[in-house]
Design a protein around this motif. Structure first.
Motif, mmCIF file in Angstrom:
data_model
loop_
_atom_site.group_PDB
_atom_site.id
_atom_site.type_symbol
_atom_site.label_atom_id
_atom_site.label_comp_id
_atom_site.label_asym_id
_atom_site.label_seq_id
_atom_site.Cartn_x
_atom_site.Cartn_y
_atom_site.Cartn_z
ATOM 1 N N ALA A 105 -5.174 5.800 -1.239
ATOM 2 C CA ALA A 105 -3.811 5.243 -1.364
ATOM 3 C C ALA A 105 -3.861 4.138 -2.416
ATOM 4 O O ALA A 105 -4.815 3.363 -2.493
ATOM 5 C CB ALA A 105 -3.333 4.680 -0.028
ATOM 6 N N GLY A 147 -0.275 5.439 7.967
ATOM 7 C CA GLY A 147 -0.220 6.335 6.807
ATOM 8 C C GLY A 147 -1.112 5.889 5.661
ATOM 9 O O GLY A 147 -1.098 6.468 4.578
ATOM 10 N N VAL A 148 -1.892 4.817 5.922
ATOM 11 C CA VAL A 148 -2.805 4.320 4.886
ATOM 12 C C VAL A 148 -4.080 5.162 4.902
ATOM 13 O O VAL A 148 -4.651 5.391 5.970
ATOM 14 C CB VAL A 148 -3.133 2.827 5.122
ATOM 15 C CG1 VAL A 148 -4.209 2.352 4.155
ATOM 16 C CG2 VAL A 148 -1.864 1.983 4.980
ATOM 17 N N HIS A 149 -4.497 5.614 3.747
ATOM 18 C CA HIS A 149 -5.648 6.515 3.661
ATOM 19 C C HIS A 149 -6.512 6.147 2.460
ATOM 20 O O HIS A 149 -6.049 5.457 1.541
ATOM 21 C CB HIS A 149 -5.155 7.962 3.509
ATOM 22 C CG HIS A 149 -4.286 8.143 2.285
ATOM 23 N ND1 HIS A 149 -4.779 8.604 1.090
ATOM 24 C CD2 HIS A 149 -2.965 7.881 2.079
ATOM 25 C CE1 HIS A 149 -3.804 8.634 0.194
ATOM 26 N NE2 HIS A 149 -2.694 8.204 0.763
ATOM 27 N N CYS A 170 -3.510 -5.621 6.834
ATOM 28 C CA CYS A 170 -2.115 -5.129 6.948
ATOM 29 C C CYS A 170 -1.574 -5.353 8.361
ATOM 30 O O CYS A 170 -0.515 -4.844 8.712
ATOM 31 C CB CYS A 170 -2.040 -3.656 6.561
ATOM 32 S SG CYS A 170 -2.875 -2.565 7.715
ATOM 33 N N ILE A 211 0.869 -1.172 0.000
ATOM 34 C CA ILE A 211 0.000 0.000 0.000
ATOM 35 C C ILE A 211 0.909 1.226 0.000
ATOM 36 O O ILE A 211 1.804 1.349 0.835
ATOM 37 C CB ILE A 211 -0.908 0.026 1.252
ATOM 38 C CG1 ILE A 211 -1.661 -1.305 1.398
ATOM 39 C CG2 ILE A 211 -1.890 1.197 1.182
ATOM 40 C CD1 ILE A 211 -2.406 -1.442 2.725
ATOM 41 N N HIS A 212 0.689 2.101 -0.980
ATOM 42 C CA HIS A 212 1.530 3.298 -1.101
ATOM 43 C C HIS A 212 0.921 4.398 -0.229
ATOM 44 O O HIS A 212 0.153 5.230 -0.694
ATOM 45 C CB HIS A 212 1.636 3.722 -2.566
ATOM 46 C CG HIS A 212 2.232 2.664 -3.454
ATOM 47 N ND1 HIS A 212 3.390 2.835 -4.152
ATOM 48 C CD2 HIS A 212 1.830 1.383 -3.728
ATOM 49 C CE1 HIS A 212 3.686 1.729 -4.831
ATOM 50 N NE2 HIS A 212 2.745 0.837 -4.588
ATOM 51 N N GLY A 213 1.262 4.367 1.056
ATOM 52 C CA GLY A 213 0.663 5.284 2.026
ATOM 53 C C GLY A 213 1.435 6.583 2.156
ATOM 54 O O GLY A 213 2.480 6.767 1.521
ATOM 55 N N LYS A 214 0.897 7.461 2.998
ATOM 56 C CA LYS A 214 1.532 8.788 3.172
ATOM 57 C C LYS A 214 2.873 8.703 3.897
ATOM 58 O O LYS A 214 3.694 9.600 3.793
ATOM 59 C CB LYS A 214 0.589 9.720 3.931
ATOM 60 C CG LYS A 214 -0.497 10.256 3.022
ATOM 61 C CD LYS A 214 -1.292 11.378 3.630
ATOM 62 C CE LYS A 214 -2.196 11.983 2.568
ATOM 63 N NZ LYS A 214 -3.570 12.174 3.033
ATOM 64 N N LYS A 215 3.077 7.609 4.655
ATOM 65 C CA LYS A 215 4.350 7.455 5.372
ATOM 66 C C LYS A 215 5.264 6.450 4.683
ATOM 67 O O LYS A 215 6.221 5.962 5.284
ATOM 68 C CB LYS A 215 4.084 7.015 6.809
ATOM 69 C CG LYS A 215 3.325 8.044 7.639
ATOM 70 C CD LYS A 215 3.081 7.513 9.040
ATOM 71 C CE LYS A 215 2.260 8.483 9.856
ATOM 72 N NZ LYS A 215 1.864 7.891 11.162
ATOM 73 N N GLU A 274 -4.812 3.899 9.917
ATOM 74 C CA GLU A 274 -4.513 5.300 9.590
ATOM 75 C C GLU A 274 -3.157 5.724 10.143
ATOM 76 O O GLU A 274 -2.444 6.500 9.526
ATOM 77 C CB GLU A 274 -5.634 6.207 10.094
ATOM 78 C CG GLU A 274 -6.884 6.057 9.230
ATOM 79 C CD GLU A 274 -8.124 6.710 9.829
ATOM 80 O OE1 GLU A 274 -9.119 6.831 9.109
ATOM 81 O OE2 GLU A 274 -8.097 7.070 11.036
ATOM 82 N N VAL A 297 3.410 0.205 2.868
ATOM 83 C CA VAL A 297 2.904 -0.642 3.955
ATOM 84 C C VAL A 297 2.576 -2.005 3.349
ATOM 85 O O VAL A 297 1.850 -2.097 2.362
ATOM 86 C CB VAL A 297 1.636 -0.025 4.584
ATOM 87 C CG1 VAL A 297 1.056 -0.947 5.651
ATOM 88 C CG2 VAL A 297 1.954 1.351 5.168
#
Ligand SMILES: [Zn+2]
Length: 393
Positions: A193, A188-190, A176, A137-141, A185, A144
Motif C-alpha cells: 500500500a 485494508g492496509v497491506h 494508525c 495510507i492508500h489501502g484496499k478499503k 489488515e 487510512v
C-alpha cells in the motif's frame, strides 16, 4: 445521433473553445488575460492537494486531463499512465512540452505484531522530515489515516551519554491506531500500500506558495497553462504540440523514457524544479546561485541542446524575462535526459523553476516564477517551427 456528437465535440474540442471565445461579446474577450486566473489557481490547489504517488498517478492524471481537454485537439494515455494532450495531431513535426506527474511517497513494507507499520521509499522521500508527520495510507478499503511515531524528547535523552536516534528508513514506523497486525489488515492496509503526506497547498506572504510535491506538479500545472494560453490567444502552431505529463520520474525518469519512444518528438522542452540555493546549509560553490523570485533557471549540460538553449535565452531576452543560469554535469537529473537520449537523439532543453526545501512537505516557490516560466515556454513555442535550424555544424 450526429447532432449529439457534434455538440460533444463543440463542448470539449479546442476548435470549439476558440469558437466560444469568438462568440463572446468584445468586453468579455480578454486577449491578454493575466497569466494566472482564479480558475487556474483553483485547479493548482486541487491538483497539488490530490495525491499522485509514483506508480499510482492516475487520480492526478484524471484531474489534469479534465483541465487541459478544452485546450487540445485530442489526448491519449500510455500503458503506464503518462497523459498526453495534442494540438495538431496530424502534423509530422512534433514538439513536446513535458513535466512529471508523480509524487514521492512511501510503500508499506512490513507490519509487526504490535500493529506498527514499517516502510520502504517510493522515490527519494526524505527520512529526516518524517517524524511526527500525518500521512494517508492508500489501502484496499480506501484511505487510512496514520502518523509517523517518534519517541518523546523525554525518553529519547533519558541518559546523558546516550546519542539521540536519527530518523532512518529502518527505524521510522507508522501508527494508525491499530494494536495488532490483524487490526491493521482489517483496515485494508497491506504490504505494497502506498503512503502519502497529508499537508497540502497554502499561501505565505509576498506571493510565496507552499505545498508537498510542487516537484513537479507545478510543472504539470505550467504546461497546462501554456496550453490554455495558446488556445485562449488563438495561436496557430506550424507543428504538432504534445503536452506530456509523464509518470515515474522520481524513480529514474521512466515515464519520459517510455513516452519519448512512443511520440518520437523532434524537439522537447522539459520543465521541472531546481534548488533555490539562498537558504542555510546549501553550498553555492557546489549548487550554484539560484533564487526564488528571480525567474526561471536554464541549465547548461551535455543533454541540453546548445542551439535550443540559445533560442530559449534569446526568447527570454526579447520578452524581458530574467533567467538564472546553472550547469549540470553528467545528467540533468530530470526527464530532459530521457528525451535527449531517446530514439536517434532529440534536441531537448530544460526550463526549471526555483524551489526551496525540495522533497519535504513544505516545498516553496514564488508566484512570479510560475508566471515567468509559463511565459518563457509559451513564447518559445511561438518561436519554433519545423524550419528551426538546430544543426550543430
Ligand atoms: Zn523530485
Amino acid at each position: 445521433m450526429r447532432l449529439k456528437q457534434t455538440r460533444a465535440i463543440f463542448k470539449f474540442s479546442r476548435k470549439g473553445f476558440i469558437e466560444q471565445i469568438n462568440k463572446m461579446p468584445k468586453e468579455k474577450k480578454h486577449k491578454h488575460k493575466p497569466v494566472l486566473t482564479d480558475q487556474s489557481l483553483q485547479f493548482l490547489k486541487n491538483y497539488i492537494n490530490n495525491p499522485s504517488p509514483v506508480g499510482f498517478e492516475s487520480g492526478g492524471q484524471k484531474l489534469w486531463l479534465e483541465y487541459i481537454k478544452p485546450f487540445v485537439d485530442t489526448h491519449f494515455i500510455d500503458p503506464y499512465g503518462t497523459a498526453v494532450g495534442v494540438i495538431n495531431p496530424s502534423e509530422s513535426f512534433k514538439v513536446v512540452i513535458e513535466a512529471h506527474a508523480d509524487e514521492i511517497s512511501w510503500f508499506v513494507n512490513y507490519i509487526n505484531e504490535q500493529g506498527l507499520i514499517y516502510l520502504k521509499r517510493n522515490g527519494g522521500v526524505d527520512h529526516q522530515v518524517a517524524p511526527a508527520k500525518r500521512v494517508l495510507i492508500h489501502g484496499k478499503k480506501g484511505l487510512v489515516k496514520a502518523v509517523f511515531g517518534w519517541p518523546a524528547i523525554h525518553t529519547r535523552i533519558a541518559q546523558a551519554d546516550q546519542k539521540e536516534p536519527l530518523p532512518k528508513v529502518d527505524n521510522l514506523f507508522l501508527d494508525c491506531g491499530a494494536r495488532t497486525k490483524k487490526e491493521v489488515e482489517h483496515l485494508g492496509v497491506h504490504v505494497g500500500a502506498v503512503v502519502t503526506y497529508e499537508e497540502g497547498f497554502d499561501e505565505l506572504a509576498h506571493d510565496y506558495y507552499i505545498g508537498r510535491a510542487f516537484d513537479n506538479r507545478i510543472g504539470g500545472f505550467m504546461i497546462a497553462e501554456v496550453t490554455r494560453l495558446l488556445t485562449e490567444n488563438e495561436k496557430e502552431l506550424p507543428y504538432g504540440l504534445y503536452v506530456v505529463n509523464a509518470v515515474q520520474e522520481e524513480i529514474g525518469l521512466r515515464g519520459a523514457e517510455m513516452i519519448a519512444r512512443r511520440i518520437k518528438p523532434d524537439i522537447a522542452i522539459i520543465t521541472d524544479v531546481t534548488h533555490d540555493t539562498q537558504t542555510p546549509m546549501i553550498n553555492k560553490v557546489i549548487e550554484g546561485d539560484v533564487s526564488c523570485g528571480k525567474g526561471p533557471s536554464l541549465a547548461y549540460g551535455p543533454a541540453v541542446h546548445n542551439k535550443l538553449l540559445k533560442l530559449v535565452e534569446d526568447v527570454a531576452e526579447k520578452n524581458k524575462i530574467s533567467v538564472q543560469m546553472r550547469t549540470v554535469s553528467r545528467s540533468t537529473g530530470t526527464d530532459t535526459d530521457s528525451f535527449a537520449y531517446a530514439n536517434d537523439g532529440c534536441p531537448s532543453v530544460l526550463i526549471s523553476i526555483p524551489l526551496r526545501y525540495m522533497h519535504t512537505t513544505v516545498e516553496m516557490l514564488h508566484k512570479r516564477d510560475i508566471e515567468q516560466t509559463i511565459i518563457l515556454m509559451y513564447e518559445t513555442l511561438l518561436e519554433l517551427s519545423p524550419k528551426t535550424n538546430l544543426s550543430y555544424l
